[in-house]
Scaffold this active site. Structure first.
Site, PDB file in Angstrom:
ATOM      1  N   HIS A 181      28.925  83.284  74.554  1.00  0.00           N
ATOM      2  CA  HIS A 181      27.425  83.290  74.412  1.00  0.00           C
ATOM      3  C   HIS A 181      26.922  84.396  73.554  1.00  0.00           C
ATOM      4  O   HIS A 181      25.816  84.379  73.789  1.00  0.00           O
ATOM      5  CB  HIS A 181      27.064  83.154  75.889  1.00  0.00           C
ATOM      6  CG  HIS A 181      27.127  82.056  76.602  1.00  0.00           C
ATOM      7  ND1 HIS A 181      26.901  81.816  77.904  1.00  0.00           N
ATOM      8  CD2 HIS A 181      27.801  80.791  76.388  1.00  0.00           C
ATOM      9  CE1 HIS A 181      27.389  80.634  78.514  1.00  0.00           C
ATOM     10  NE2 HIS A 181      27.654  79.935  77.381  1.00  0.00           N
ATOM     11  N   CYS A 316      32.725  89.539  94.042  1.00  0.00           N
ATOM     12  CA  CYS A 316      33.718  89.644  93.274  1.00  0.00           C
ATOM     13  C   CYS A 316      34.278  91.051  93.153  1.00  0.00           C
ATOM     14  O   CYS A 316      35.674  90.975  93.166  1.00  0.00           O
ATOM     15  CB  CYS A 316      33.423  89.223  91.737  1.00  0.00           C
ATOM     16  SG  CYS A 316      32.747  87.521  91.570  1.00  0.00           S
TER      17      CYS A 316
END
Length: 332
Positions: A181, A316
């Site tokens: 991106h 995470c």
């Protein structure tokens, strides 16, 4: 209407597909995608859309089983999303409260928004740049970087395919990164197309102190002439962030490299991604469809969870490092 993911008709009917070469969008047409499927290279957001059948076995949370597969894997693809950055305190502009002033990110991250109000869009990205300069990689970023370095010494590869634009993977020490991106600290001239790294703070004098996210803050209404300008060979054209905005197509070179990584990987990890931003949301499900083990690390289930072999629930930075840690003597 949507068809089966991976088939020719899974895309929204009538949606034009465009490939970008460099900074120029050219022509309609389909792109041959991951594992030979057809993918739409436009960046787009779909919420609450299930991916395929939900009548599948629950994914496993057996860390030892994943570690056994990890010990044998030669080419590991790690797809990361906003959830990884969020654990470093980076605003994600996702879900409830995901607003800058009174706009959601997708209302500002588009060519149309930039054309209509470049001052407001630059305020938004100036705010994000300044915030990012205060943030640091977290244990998930560091575990990925350490894993890449360690496995490279064994002739094995780890490639990070990230939807994030914040450079935290690079700052953690990762080298093999595909930023699908774009990058918050790169700019592109809308006149000459020149791209360059830009770490100026502020990026231009007129944005000093601007970009406050408060809902009651007023637009700075900076004139176009005072916004960031191109310094390449005396161009002086208006700069924009070198990002892939909603409605734009991913860079064809980056997408081709991504497809090669996903075609060759024998283990795929999906870390902190919501699986609602396309085309990246299709990457891991198509890897799983060809029988490659996929492990998801996330705070919650996603539309793709049921397609994967493993799911590890939680932050995470807590769940990923044990999965990627060095095997001790006596272990596989």
């Amino acid at each position: 209407m949507f068809g089966r993911p991976g088939s020719a008709d899974w895309r929204p009917a009538g949606l034009r597909e465009v490939r970008r070469s460099g900074h120029t969008c050219t022509g309609p047409g389909r792109r041959r995608g991951v594992m030979g499927g057809l993918i739409n290279s436009h960046l787009r957001l779909y919420r609450n859309r299930p991916l395929g059948s939900q009548d599948m076995a629950q994914p496993s949370s057996d860390l030892a089983a994943l570690r056994e597969i990890f010990s044998q894997a030669q080419n590991i693809a790690i797809i990361t999303g906003a959830g990884v950055s969020a654990e470093s305190g980076v605003p994600t502009f996702r879900g409830a409260g995901g607003y800058w002033r009174k706009w959601q990110a997708q209302e500002l991250a588009s060519p149309e928004a930039f054309t209509q109000n470049p001052s407001r869009v630059w305020e938004f990205y100036h705010y994000r740049r300044e915030v990012m300069l205060t943030k640091n990689p977290n244990p998930a970023h560091l575990a990925i970087a350490e894993c890449e370095e360690r496995l490279s010494q064994q002739g094995r590869t780890v490639t990070v395919i990230t939807q994030n634009i914040d450079e935290l993977h690079r700052r953690a020490g990762s080298n093999n990164i595909l930023e699908i991106h774009g990058n918050l600290f790169k700019t592109r001239c809308i006149s000459c197309g020149h791209e360059a790294a830009n770490y100026k703070s502020p990026i231009c004098a007129a944005l000093q102190g601007k970009g406050a996210p408060d809902p009651d803050a007023n637009d700075a209404q900076i004139s176009v002439q005072e916004l960031p300008r191109c310094e390449h060979k005396g161009c002086h054209g208006l700069l924009r962030p070198a990002l892939v905005w909603f409605g734009e197509s991913l860079d064809s070179n980056v997408l081709t490299r991504t497809e090669k990584v996903l075609d060759s990987c024998d283990l795929c990890l999906v870390v902190g991604t919501s699986s609602i931003v396309y085309p990246a949301a299709m990457f891991a499900p198509q890897v799983a469809a060809r029988g490659v083990p996929v492990a998801e690390f996330n705070m919650e289930n996603t539309p793709a969870t049921m397609k994967f072999k493993f799911h590890f629930h939680g932050p995470c930075g807590t769940t990923l490092p044990p999965a990627l840690a060095r095997h001790q003597a006596g272990q596989s």
